[in-house]
Design a protein around this motif. Structure first.
Motif: not given
Length: 638
Positions: A192-193, A198-202, A205-206
């Motif tokens: 999930i992290q 891949i989605e652009g979270f830092t 934030e992951a």
């Protein structure tokens, strides 16, 4: 098995720190375990000057380690004679993980042997590099994480390769995860992290929690767009398919057969089958509950299904509802005061109103101590009696395990409990199980249950994380709605596989009551209910002095002896053998068993109520009788 160097590590720890109140001595048994890892952790904390030591490599330990070793602990040059207990701690931790530090003793040096072991460890982790020990490597050393393939525990090479790639490419997001080839809690969180990366979270934030923000950034990938700019998305999808035992290889571009594998996954999990990795499929690939908003036709609730609630459910597309057979202390409650148990007339309301149902048994199921063979036998009896009293025809009853039992606890308690349930249920009913994925699978594979009602809503259960859904799942509970549509009652949404039909009708019965219902239609009853009614009528005739007594002569006098009802019933149920001969001589049967009770039989067959029951029961005990289906689904002569 004793490991010489693990034993040396334990001895060194006790000799070096045994007199320090901040240290807890470790057992000197030569076996790696948490006790030794905790000892190494406290030893490091003492070397870092921590006064209040603890068993975990926590934030304070990490901060002080980085302060002392900003570039990590470095390998010594060959001429460097400096000594440090930290070098010894690293060596001991390496030995506990199965890596040779190149010496037969625990030393206070960090030379080439220790350096080579660190490099081998990093290679196994998938990060490579020099022999330095930074805070991440130190934390991994002071853990029970494994970095070699645990094939004997079910580890897969493909999963190990994915774990190594995660460590190599996403370490800032996930930290160092095990590379043992097992899909467990840590691997699930890491996937999930990676998705969040891949989605652009830092990295901060992951969190590894699959929330609304993560869902909002999901991309659909398919054969038409699974190449070019989406290699990371395809890679993650194939890793998830491997972890769910659907695919065998990991790729970075769409390949021939991937659409079929995605469709297989969607079919197995009861999702819309379109062969694309859409948001609903992503959520089922990476969490046990999947998409909480996906359509479903089944539900369960502790609340009575009234006419109004039935109308609400049907209007919202529900076709099946799960309800609870019993509840603790039910016998002392009025039906209006039941907390969750099925109320009189409720099942008839459900089925006549156009819905179906499935029965759940859940009493004292939240602690390991509740699961004993004695409780299994008692619960089976209670479930059978309740099902018969409510007129539920033969079906699977789902017995609940409502806590996160570990694999060892399944072996020690859950399996013996279900073995007892299976042995004592009877009445034509079969055993189902409500539990996490792993528990359901193990009980079904042991042969103690036939089908599963999976508690996938409990995403934090270790028995759900990293385990595929059982093959024989019928119901899959995936989300709870409190205050359903503002009406003040709660509802669990449940996926339905269709592998077993829900119950669509209720038999007429008063079995389990105290008096005979003279208006009962016996033609619609099963054999167990009919026998119960005949027993009750027999007791009423006994109270009138008409049946159930034998005259035993003794010389010129004699006495009347009361014969138990159960014995009289068995005698009459055997009438085709004892009176009519069956397939052999009546005399032979009477000699091997007992004589037929002709007087009792005559009274029963002349009595209006008893004869009506016998007329329906004869199809199971008469000369031209039909078979009865036992708990294993076999045809048997009642």
């Amino acid at each position: 098995m004793t490991d010489k160097m693990v034993l040396r590590t334990q001895q060194w720890l006790n000799q070096t720190y045994g007199g320090d109140s901040r240290f807890n001595k470790v057992a000197e048994d030569g076996q790696t375990g948490w006790s030794t890892i905790y000892g190494l952790t406290r030893a490091l904390q003492i070397e870092l000057g921590i006064q209040n030591t603890a068993d975990n490599f926590g934030p304070s330990t990490q901060r002080l380690f980085v302060q002392r070793y900003p570039n990590g602990v470095q390998e010594q040059k060959s001429g460097d004679t400096a000594t440090s207990n930290v070098y010894s701690i690293i060596q001991g931790a390496l030995w506990c993980k199965g890596y040779s530090a190149g010496s037969d003793e625990i030393t206070q040096h960090f030379y080439g042997g220790t350096g080579k072991a660190i490099k081998n460890l990093k290679t196994d982790m998938g990060i490579g590099g020099d022999s330095s020990v930074d805070v991440d490597i130190m934390g991994a050393l002071l853990s029970m994480k494994q970095f070699v393939l645990l094939e004997s525990y079910g580890g897969l090479n493909a999963i190990r390769q994915a774990q190594q790639q995660i460590n190599g490419n996403y370490r800032d997001y996930t930290g160092i995860i095990p590379t043992d080839g097992l899909y467990g809690r840590e691997m699930n969180t890491a996937l999930i992290q990676v998705l969040q990366a891949i989605e652009g979270f830092t990295p901060s934030e992951a969190t590894g929690n699959f929330g609304s923000g993560t869902k909002s950034r999901l991309k659909t990938i398919s054969a038409s767009n699974g190449t070019g700019d989406k290699p990371q998305w395809v890679w993650l999808a194939t890793v998830a398919l491997v972890c769910n035992r659907i695919a065998a290889v990991i790729r970075t571009s769409w390949y021939t057969g991937l659409s079929d594998q995605v469709t297989d996954f969607q079919r197995q999990y009861g999702l819309p089958q379109n062969g694309t990795v859409d948001p609903t499929t992503w959520m089922s690939l990476l969490t046990s509950k999947g998409d909480p908003n996906r359509p479903c036709v089944a539900c369960d609730t502790r609340f009575e299904i009234t006419d109004a609630r039935l109308a609400t459910l049907k209007a919202n597309g529900y076709q099946i509802v799960g309800r609870y057979l019993t509840e603790p202390g039910q016998s002392s409650l009025a039906p209006a005061d039941y907390f969750k148990a099925i109320r009189p007339g409720e099942l008839e309301r459900i089925t006549k109103g156009g819905m179906k149902f499935f029965p759940i048994f859940q009493e004292y199921s939240t602690k390991l101590a509740h699961f004993t063979p004695a409780n299994g036998a008692a619960h089976a009896k209670s479930a059978r009696e309740a099902a018969q009293r409510l007129g539920i025809p033969p079906t699977h009853i789902y017995f609940a395990v409502d806590f996160d039992a570990t694999d060892d606890q399944v072996t020690s308690n859950i399996l013996p409990y279900f073995r007892a349930v299976l042995a004592n249920l009877g009445g034509g009913y079969k055993v189902g199980i409500y539990a996490s994925r792993n528990i359901c699978t193990r009980v079904i594979e042991a042969g103690y249950a036939g089908y599963a009602f999976v508690s996938d809503m409990s995403t934090g259960f270790s028995g759900n994380l990293g385990f595929p859904i059982p093959d024989n799942w019928v119901y899959d509970q995936f989300t709870e709605i409190s205050g359903y549509q503002g009406q003040g009652w709660d509802l669990d949404r449940v996926a339905y596989s269709g592998k077993m039909p829900a119950v669509s009708y209720v038999k007429q019965t008063s079995a389990g009551g105290t008096t005979i219902d003279q208006g009962t239609n016996y033609d619609q009853m099963g054999p167990i209910d009919l026998i119960w009614h005949l027993e009750k009528r027999f007791d009423e005739l006994r109270a009138q002095g008409k049946v159930g007594q034998d005259y035993v002569a003794s010389g010129t006098t004699g006495t009347w002896v009361t014969v138990p009802t159960w014995r009289c019933m068995l005698n009459y149920l055997s009438k085709d053998y004892l009176r009519d001969g069956g397939n052999g001589s009546t005399i032979e049967w009477s000699v091997s068993a007992e004589s037929f009770r002709k007087a009792d039989a005559a009274i029963l067959e002349q009595d209006a109520t008893a004869s009506a029951i016998i007329k329906s029961l004869d199809r199971y005990i008469g000369s031209w009788r039909q078979s009865m289906i036992d708990v294993n689904g076999e045809s048997v002569d009642l």
